[in-house]
Design an enzyme around this catalytic site. Sequence first.
Site, PDB file in Angstrom:
ATOM      1  N   ASP A  50       0.831  -1.209   0.000  1.00 15.78           N
ATOM      2  CA  ASP A  50       0.000   0.000   0.000  1.00 15.78           C
ATOM      3  C   ASP A  50       0.855   1.245   0.000  1.00 15.78           C
ATOM      4  OD1 ASP A  50      -1.816  -2.222   1.198  1.00 15.78           O
ATOM      5  OD2 ASP A  50      -3.080  -0.636   0.371  1.00 15.78           O
TER       6      ASP A  50
HETATM    7  O1  MRU Z   1      -7.625  -3.186   2.582  1.00 16.42           O
HETATM    8  P1  MRU Z   1      -7.295  -3.554   1.164  1.00 16.42           P
HETATM    9  O2  MRU Z   1      -8.035  -4.739   0.679  1.00 16.42           O
HETATM   10  O3  MRU Z   1      -7.404  -2.364   0.241  1.00 16.42           O
HETATM   11  O4  MRU Z   1      -5.762  -3.949   1.220  1.00 16.42           O
HETATM   12  C1  MRU Z   1      -5.135  -4.379   0.049  1.00 16.42           C
HETATM   13  C2  MRU Z   1      -3.706  -4.718   0.248  1.00 16.42           C
HETATM   14  O5  MRU Z   1      -3.164  -4.622   1.322  1.00 16.42           O
HETATM   15  C3  MRU Z   1      -2.942  -5.089  -0.978  1.00 16.42           C
HETATM   16  O6  MRU Z   1      -1.940  -6.016  -0.664  1.00 16.42           O
HETATM   17  C4  MRU Z   1      -2.292  -3.831  -1.577  1.00 16.42           C
HETATM   18  O7  MRU Z   1      -3.226  -2.799  -1.684  1.00 16.42           O
HETATM   19  C5  MRU Z   1      -1.689  -4.092  -2.885  1.00 16.42           C
HETATM   20  S1  MRU Z   1      -2.899  -4.451  -4.118  1.00 16.42           S
HETATM   21  C6  MRU Z   1      -2.030  -4.684  -5.559  1.00 16.42           C
END
Ligand code: MRU
Length: 371
Positions: A261
């Site tokens: 993220d």
């Molecule tokens: O809470 P989320 O589902 O948005 O979290 C997603 C993640 O942590 C993913 O690993 C990250 O965003 C990378 S997606 C290519």
Amino acid sequence: MDKKLGSLVITNRIKKMGTEAIIYNQRGQLSILDQLLLPNQTVYVRIGDVEDGWKAIFQMQVRGAPAIGIVGSLSLVVDLNNQEFDTKSMLNTYLATKLTYLVSARPTAVNMKWCADVLLKLSAELKDCDEVSVAEMKEQIMSMAESFLEKDIEINKKMGMFGANHILERNDKSLRILTHCNTGSLATGGYGTALGVIRTLHNMGRLLHAYCTETRPYNQGSRLTAYELMQDDIPSTLVCDNMCAALMKNWTIDGIFLGADRVVANGDTANKIGTYQLAVLAKYHNVPFYVVAPSSSIDLNMSTGDEIVIEERPATEITHMNGIRVTPKGINCWNPAFDVTPARLITGGIVTEFGVFTPSELNTELSTHLK
Ligand code: MRU
């Protein structure tokens, strides 16, 4: 065949290379697959303006760092498509307000901020350029925002090759790969980041088996990654999060690939809660640990992971399952959506669209490539 139901479109759009989570075939027409309803229902929701985009991101109908940036940006295009501006200054102010609002929907993933910065830089340049009219300025901003979707798919395919080649150079057999959360077509413009590497290994005939975690409490792994793996006929097994130590002890896991993220300048990486514990386990079991992150997920303005704001989510995600309480009333809960993995635990490398780097190489390499 699509079936239209008010603002909903129920459809069966499954692409060969992954599920189509974002439908944008025509300017002003944006629909997203409602990920809250997967895997049981395939329902597309129309996004008519920035407010709809913000809500879809906030409620996690769309999630995954790259997809958040893309859908947020496209919601702005749909919004702008219905607006007229008398002056370039008015357009610039409108953009700044709407983009700040979109960035506020989820704080940890940097991608929406990355998209906002690109669009605001362009807007500032066009505002000060006498040869450009208001209409031309609006057109250029909309085209830039639209370009994020296609570019993301290209970038994911590049990262898939870089990541797959890197691990294959160190192994001469077919590989067992573990992943966490959902980093596939549902989390991106298409193909995926970490799941893109798994797809590439599979397409090369070098994936023996993929393992995905359940990813409590929101279950992105069991609901979404398992769904994508099944759609693509990738040999795979689902495990609960607390089975990963046993998995690494009992089966040879050749590599762990995850998304991000926000990767900061020293390589510390915020990703779905549970990433850090997997990195610790990987170190103990000597399994290479990779982060797959496009440059839009990399934030060189932060020096270490201590600066990253971690989103905390409602306790009901822990206390309830499918709307049914599974804990005693009144129990305290802590529900951080992400954790930060220290750079030194990222032993395989950070896979970007420019190549695979060690955390200590990242800052210099990225700065050079982005010049
Ligand atoms: O809470 P989320 O589902 O948005 O979290 C997603 C993640 O942590 C993913 O690993 C990250 O965003 C990378 S997606 C290519």
